[in-house]
Design a protein around this motif. Sequence first.
Motif, PDB file in Angstrom:
ATOM      1  N   VAL A   1       5.354 -25.429 -13.356  1.00  0.00           N
ATOM      2  CA  VAL A   1       4.600 -26.592 -13.158  1.00  0.00           C
ATOM      3  C   VAL A   1       5.870 -27.751 -13.157  1.00  0.00           C
ATOM      4  N   TYR A   2       5.836 -28.548 -12.441  1.00  0.00           N
ATOM      5  CA  TYR A   2       6.376 -29.778 -12.482  1.00  0.00           C
ATOM      6  C   TYR A   2       5.731 -31.127 -12.267  1.00  0.00           C
ATOM      7  N   VAL A   3       5.963 -31.744 -13.406  1.00  0.00           N
ATOM      8  CA  VAL A   3       5.241 -33.318 -13.537  1.00  0.00           C
ATOM      9  C   VAL A   3       6.246 -34.357 -13.772  1.00  0.00           C
ATOM     10  N   GLY A   4       5.994 -35.506 -13.007  1.00  0.00           N
ATOM     11  CA  GLY A   4       6.811 -36.484 -13.311  1.00  0.00           C
ATOM     12  C   GLY A   4       6.310 -37.696 -12.691  1.00  0.00           C
ATOM     13  N   ASN A   5       6.905 -39.030 -12.752  1.00  0.00           N
ATOM     14  CA  ASN A   5       6.600 -40.227 -12.162  1.00  0.00           C
ATOM     15  C   ASN A   5       7.470 -40.274 -10.766  1.00  0.00           C
ATOM     16  N   ASP A   6       8.476 -39.617 -10.418  1.00  0.00           N
ATOM     17  CA  ASP A   6       9.384 -39.689  -9.435  1.00  0.00           C
ATOM     18  C   ASP A   6       8.756 -38.289  -8.410  1.00  0.00           C
ATOM     19  N   ARG A   7       8.549 -38.992  -7.208  1.00  0.00           N
ATOM     20  CA  ARG A   7       7.837 -37.899  -6.250  1.00  0.00           C
ATOM     21  C   ARG A   7       9.252 -36.870  -5.662  1.00  0.00           C
ATOM     22  N   ARG A   8      10.436 -37.586  -5.501  1.00  0.00           N
ATOM     23  CA  ARG A   8      11.656 -36.876  -5.036  1.00  0.00           C
ATOM     24  C   ARG A   8      12.138 -35.715  -6.012  1.00  0.00           C
ATOM     25  N   ALA A   9      11.904 -36.171  -7.463  1.00  0.00           N
ATOM     26  CA  ALA A   9      12.295 -35.359  -8.273  1.00  0.00           C
ATOM     27  C   ALA A   9      11.512 -34.206  -8.584  1.00  0.00           C
ATOM     28  N   VAL A  10      10.109 -34.327  -8.424  1.00  0.00           N
ATOM     29  CA  VAL A  10       9.191 -33.100  -8.418  1.00  0.00           C
ATOM     30  C   VAL A  10       9.191 -32.287  -7.106  1.00  0.00           C
ATOM     31  N   GLU A  11       9.786 -32.969  -5.941  1.00  0.00           N
ATOM     32  CA  GLU A  11       9.877 -32.020  -4.958  1.00  0.00           C
ATOM     33  C   GLU A  11      11.225 -31.381  -4.768  1.00  0.00           C
ATOM     34  N   ALA A  12      12.097 -31.958  -5.706  1.00  0.00           N
ATOM     35  CA  ALA A  12      13.377 -30.990  -5.804  1.00  0.00           C
ATOM     36  C   ALA A  12      13.344 -30.093  -6.880  1.00  0.00           C
ATOM     37  N   GLY A  13      12.314 -30.154  -7.803  1.00  0.00           N
ATOM     38  CA  GLY A  13      12.135 -29.117  -8.535  1.00  0.00           C
ATOM     39  C   GLY A  13      13.142 -29.380  -9.665  1.00  0.00           C
ATOM     40  N   LYS A  14      13.222 -30.718 -10.308  1.00  0.00           N
ATOM     41  CA  LYS A  14      14.271 -31.003 -11.335  1.00  0.00           C
ATOM     42  C   LYS A  14      13.761 -30.170 -12.670  1.00  0.00           C
ATOM     43  N   PRO A  15      14.867 -29.458 -13.264  1.00  0.00           N
ATOM     44  CA  PRO A  15      14.511 -28.617 -14.478  1.00  0.00           C
ATOM     45  C   PRO A  15      13.967 -29.249 -15.804  1.00  0.00           C
ATOM     46  N   GLU A  16      14.192 -30.474 -15.730  1.00  0.00           N
ATOM     47  CA  GLU A  16      13.884 -31.328 -16.765  1.00  0.00           C
ATOM     48  C   GLU A  16      12.257 -31.726 -16.916  1.00  0.00           C
ATOM     49  N   LEU A  17      11.546 -31.352 -15.698  1.00  0.00           N
ATOM     50  CA  LEU A  17      10.256 -31.682 -15.228  1.00  0.00           C
ATOM     51  C   LEU A  17       9.237 -30.177 -15.425  1.00  0.00           C
ATOM     52  N   ALA A  18      10.114 -29.138 -15.426  1.00  0.00           N
ATOM     53  CA  ALA A  18       9.263 -27.970 -15.428  1.00  0.00           C
ATOM     54  C   ALA A  18       8.768 -27.335 -16.766  1.00  0.00           C
ATOM     55  N   LYS A  19       7.797 -26.694 -16.565  1.00  0.00           N
ATOM     56  CA  LYS A  19       7.004 -26.062 -17.524  1.00  0.00           C
ATOM     57  C   LYS A  19       6.499 -24.833 -16.790  1.00  0.00           C
ATOM     58  N   ARG A  20       6.929 -23.465 -17.662  1.00  0.00           N
ATOM     59  CA  ARG A  20       6.496 -22.294 -17.203  1.00  0.00           C
ATOM     60  C   ARG A  20       5.192 -21.871 -18.163  1.00  0.00           C
ATOM     61  N   VAL A  21       4.230 -21.388 -17.439  1.00  0.00           N
ATOM     62  CA  VAL A  21       2.828 -21.223 -18.099  1.00  0.00           C
ATOM     63  C   VAL A  21       2.245 -19.853 -17.458  1.00  0.00           C
ATOM     64  N   LYS A  22       1.336 -19.298 -17.922  1.00  0.00           N
ATOM     65  CA  LYS A  22       0.595 -18.030 -17.605  1.00  0.00           C
ATOM     66  C   LYS A  22      -0.749 -18.376 -17.122  1.00  0.00           C
ATOM     67  N   ALA A  23      -1.368 -19.336 -17.896  1.00  0.00           N
ATOM     68  CA  ALA A  23      -2.655 -19.761 -17.380  1.00  0.00           C
ATOM     69  C   ALA A  23      -2.522 -20.660 -16.096  1.00  0.00           C
ATOM     70  N   ARG A  24      -3.894 -20.747 -15.372  1.00  0.00           N
ATOM     71  CA  ARG A  24      -4.023 -21.768 -14.496  1.00  0.00           C
ATOM     72  C   ARG A  24      -4.189 -23.405 -14.964  1.00  0.00           C
ATOM     73  N   GLU A  25      -3.682 -23.574 -16.154  1.00  0.00           N
ATOM     74  CA  GLU A  25      -3.965 -24.846 -16.582  1.00  0.00           C
ATOM     75  C   GLU A  25      -2.660 -25.435 -17.448  1.00  0.00           C
ATOM     76  N   PHE A  26      -2.162 -26.689 -17.541  1.00  0.00           N
ATOM     77  CA  PHE A  26      -1.231 -27.212 -18.369  1.00  0.00           C
ATOM     78  C   PHE A  26      -1.779 -28.583 -18.551  1.00  0.00           C
ATOM     79  N   GLU A  27      -1.702 -28.929 -19.979  1.00  0.00           N
ATOM     80  CA  GLU A  27      -2.171 -30.221 -20.342  1.00  0.00           C
ATOM     81  C   GLU A  27      -0.903 -31.253 -20.414  1.00  0.00           C
ATOM     82  N   LYS A  28      -1.274 -32.413 -19.845  1.00  0.00           N
ATOM     83  CA  LYS A  28      -0.273 -33.543 -19.788  1.00  0.00           C
ATOM     84  C   LYS A  28      -1.000 -34.534 -21.080  1.00  0.00           C
ATOM     85  N   SER A  29      -0.395 -34.840 -21.850  1.00  0.00           N
ATOM     86  CA  SER A  29      -0.946 -35.497 -22.753  1.00  0.00           C
ATOM     87  C   SER A  29      -0.102 -36.813 -23.270  1.00  0.00           C
TER      88      SER A  29
END
Length: 693
Positions: free
Chosen positions: A235-263
Amino acid sequence: LAQGPVKELSDKGAAGLLKSEQALQVGAVRGRPAIEFSGGQDLVSEFTLPAGFEKSAFTVEAWVLNPTVEKTETLLVLAPPKGGPGTEFSFSKSATSGAFRSGFKATAPFSKVPEPNVWHHLAWTYGGGGDSTLRVYVDGELDLERPLKFTITPQAVIHVGASGETNEAGRLKHFTGAISRLRLLPRALSQAELRQSAGLTTAFSPDPRDGTATDSLKVPLRWQAGAIEASEFMVYVGNDRRAVEAGKPELAKRVKAREFEKSDLKVGESYFWRVDQLDAQGRVIVPGLVWSFTADSGLATKPLPRDHDSNVSVTTRSLSWEPGRYATHQRVYVGASADEVENASKPIAELSGDVKTVSLPAALLPGTRCFWRVDSDNGAQPASRGAIWTFRTQDEVVKNDVTFFVGSDSHYGRENNAAINRRVIDEMNALPGEALPASIGGGIVRTPRGVAMNGDLLDEGFIAETAHAQWADFCRDYGLTGRDGRLCYPVYEGFGNHDGGPTKSIPRAGIKERNLKRVGLTSVSEDGHHYSWDWDQVHLVQLNLFGGDGPEDVKGVNGPEHDPEGALRFLNADLAKNVGNSGRWVVVFQHFGWLGGMSDWWQPEAKERFYEAVKPYRIACLVNGHSHGAAFVPWHDLLTIHDGSTARGDGDTGDFLMVRITEKELIVIQRKIGGWGILKRTPLGAPAETPKP
């Protein structure tokens, strides 16, 4: 299919042939083999749908490219064998039926019209039986979900590229574009099955939905897996669309469930996210699409006076609102224009985060517009800049200068009429202060005393299963007093033929109940339906369906179901009691017309009895609904006015009348959404000084 022109196609389901009178072109369109429709052709099946199909669930799916999405473009129709309206599946931008139509009741637009000139996978599913829900999918994502009841014509004929309806020029609602694949199945496919059929394997069904706003700063992000072999997700989450499209490592979170909490969301900020599906070895199966959402804005809400209220008393001394949920400090700005408030740097008040009201800096003047906003500091979170709200005070009352609005035929329960009525109500609310046409003498629209609604409030007011909810919608939108609905003026409604007869009508019963609460009435009929009231020297009467006595006065339709329930008897008694020989001006409202479009629903003899009843009095005008078209129609020596319709689903618009009666003249102007229509200015003699005989 071989490339080139074709006039017939074989159904791959082996049902038979589909033929076109004009040749269609088969070729490659943007990398897909497709049939091209130039806006003048259609395919019609030589076969009919099998018996029983009309009772089954179904799926329609297609790959479609529409170069320029028009208001009405039909992809597929299941039509009667002899032609005519059928069940239509469309790719158009109509706000009523852009995606689907079956009759007048079962319609659905796209929530978001698909982008033109791009290949899209479109699908419609209907559960049938106990699940009467239409679902519309665009590129594998649920676009619309709406409960609908409709019936497909038994043994229907299939039309592709146009409607089953015709006029002298040929078929209607032609599609212009390309279709690569079209399937009609006798069962409702699931979203996963549709995506598999379309070859779509990315993660799907994002929650929050793409492009929406959250109501919290702590959000669980959820999705569905599109690839069967997906075992984990990046999962990639951030304020910069281009960074999310590029898959920047600092935005990544690896999960097994189909859910990720952004708090750690920030107030009012936009976020972009995507989900890559991983196989058992951690390899990316397919990169995800980029979705977006906006974090809760923390804005102040619920302004009083309400935004765009043009009926505010000059005695109002304070402003109130609901503070933003994160507010620690608030600043209130007030001014005479939106620009002044937008650019203001000095607030009229600085308040703590829990304060909900502030005194106005000066007394309000009649007929003036005020603008204001509430900004919020949110502690460690970003500040929230408030929306600019506005209201207008009532014009100073001028004796014997009466303005009011008139509408009819709102037809709640039909097409997209509820939404159209709300737009018309917003137009009514904002109209005072607007310049009148120069051709009518100029000036401005003064604060209306109220709004008359001349029948057909609901489309089927006699069907209890649906009419109760539709009546509740009407009452919630139009209100009663000008303070309890979306409309900011008192309303004086009557029933029409679509509202139902005496024994089954939900609106008839509702009007009777509302008349017990309606303020300022001079008379109410014994049965509680018909009523009258005064605005200065003008006496107004609401006769509901029409000014007859009983079923015997009905023409051409079922008499008992169109019973006027003693309206003429009430009118005679009311005018004798409340007008008499005073010389006051009288306005009569009803649904059926006296002359002109659709006016032949009551007997000529009944119309003449009506004329004899009103002839001794000074009639300013007679106003009716029913015809759905605004018009001025002389009748005997009187002026009758057709008031139009507050909702025309086919045109996605509505209209109403602005009426002004002064000591010297009658002014009537049709108001459309955003502009003026037909108009009339008629001299009047001065009314008598005595308000009652």
